[in-house]
Design a protein around this motif. Structure first.
Motif, mmCIF file in Angstrom:
data_model
loop_
_atom_site.group_PDB
_atom_site.id
_atom_site.type_symbol
_atom_site.label_atom_id
_atom_site.label_comp_id
_atom_site.label_asym_id
_atom_site.label_seq_id
_atom_site.Cartn_x
_atom_site.Cartn_y
_atom_site.Cartn_z
ATOM 1 N N GLU A 72 -67.278 -11.702 0.866
ATOM 2 C CA GLU A 72 -68.121 -11.184 1.948
ATOM 3 C C GLU A 72 -68.429 -12.267 2.976
ATOM 4 O OE1 GLU A 72 -68.700 -10.789 -1.308
ATOM 5 O OE2 GLU A 72 -69.157 -8.680 -1.703
ATOM 6 N N ARG A 73 -68.819 -13.444 2.491
ATOM 7 C CA ARG A 73 -69.156 -14.552 3.388
ATOM 8 C C ARG A 73 -67.949 -14.955 4.240
ATOM 9 N NH1 ARG A 73 -67.828 -19.425 2.666
ATOM 10 N NH2 ARG A 73 -67.510 -19.213 0.429
ATOM 11 N N ARG A 74 -66.798 -15.062 3.594
ATOM 12 C CA ARG A 74 -65.591 -15.474 4.331
ATOM 13 C C ARG A 74 -65.153 -14.405 5.320
ATOM 14 N NH1 ARG A 74 -61.853 -17.761 -0.425
ATOM 15 N NH2 ARG A 74 -61.466 -15.549 -0.428
ATOM 16 N N PRO B 267 -66.421 -7.607 13.130
ATOM 17 C CA PRO B 267 -66.682 -6.224 12.722
ATOM 18 C C PRO B 267 -66.400 -5.194 13.809
ATOM 19 C CG PRO B 267 -68.516 -7.643 12.088
ATOM 20 C CD PRO B 267 -67.612 -8.453 12.980
ATOM 21 N N GLY B 268 -66.293 -5.619 15.053
ATOM 22 C CA GLY B 268 -66.023 -4.703 16.151
ATOM 23 C C GLY B 268 -64.547 -4.501 16.450
ATOM 24 N N ARG B 269 -63.687 -5.163 15.683
ATOM 25 C CA ARG B 269 -62.240 -5.041 15.907
ATOM 26 C C ARG B 269 -61.580 -4.369 14.714
ATOM 27 N NH1 ARG B 269 -59.346 -9.517 19.075
ATOM 28 N NH2 ARG B 269 -57.868 -7.860 18.716
ATOM 29 N N PRO B 270 -60.407 -3.793 14.918
ATOM 30 C CA PRO B 270 -59.700 -3.159 13.800
ATOM 31 C C PRO B 270 -59.318 -4.182 12.732
ATOM 32 C CG PRO B 270 -58.717 -2.538 15.895
ATOM 33 C CD PRO B 270 -59.699 -3.638 16.178
ATOM 34 N N LEU C 148 -65.942 -4.162 3.056
ATOM 35 C CA LEU C 148 -66.040 -4.423 4.499
ATOM 36 C C LEU C 148 -66.851 -3.332 5.191
ATOM 37 C CD1 LEU C 148 -62.414 -5.689 5.177
ATOM 38 C CD2 LEU C 148 -64.511 -7.055 5.201
ATOM 39 N N ALA C 149 -66.677 -2.091 4.784
ATOM 40 C CA ALA C 149 -67.467 -0.998 5.364
ATOM 41 C C ALA C 149 -68.953 -1.234 5.103
ATOM 42 C CB ALA C 149 -67.018 0.345 4.801
ATOM 43 N N GLY C 150 -69.269 -1.705 3.919
ATOM 44 C CA GLY C 150 -70.644 -2.015 3.580
ATOM 45 C C GLY C 150 -71.221 -3.152 4.399
ATOM 46 N N LEU C 151 -70.338 -3.982 4.946
ATOM 47 C CA LEU C 151 -70.763 -5.099 5.791
ATOM 48 C C LEU C 151 -70.842 -4.706 7.266
ATOM 49 C CD1 LEU C 151 -68.663 -7.981 4.177
ATOM 50 C CD2 LEU C 151 -71.127 -7.585 3.938
ATOM 51 N N GLY C 152 -70.539 -3.449 7.571
ATOM 52 C CA GLY C 152 -70.650 -2.974 8.940
ATOM 53 C C GLY C 152 -69.349 -2.825 9.698
#
Length: 66
Positions: free
Chosen positions: A7-9, A16-19, A37-41
């Motif tokens: 998650e950190r890496r 998060p705003g790019r594909p 990744l979905a959980g990270l936004g």
């Protein structure tokens, strides 16, 4: 999938705003990575599946290539 610091890496190197496209050998770890990744936004996620399915579909894959 258990990758220490994933998650950190991911947050350090991915926007998060790019594909984001995820893949692995069979597609199972890629699915888990997409869930994390979905959980990270991350919202624009694409699971390309696994190298096995990509090769079976006739796409060029080069395992071990970086």
């Amino acid at each position: 999938m258990s990758v220490p610091g994933f998650e950190r890496r991911a947050l350090a190197v991915l926007d998060p705003g790019r594909p984001v496209v995820v893949y692995c050998r069979s597609g199972q770890r890629a699915e888990r990575a997409a869930q994390i990744l979905a959980g990270l936004g991350f919202t624009d996620l694409h699971n390309a599946g696994g190298f096995e399915a990509l090769a079976a579909a006739g796409l060029l894959v080069r395992p071990g290539a970086r």
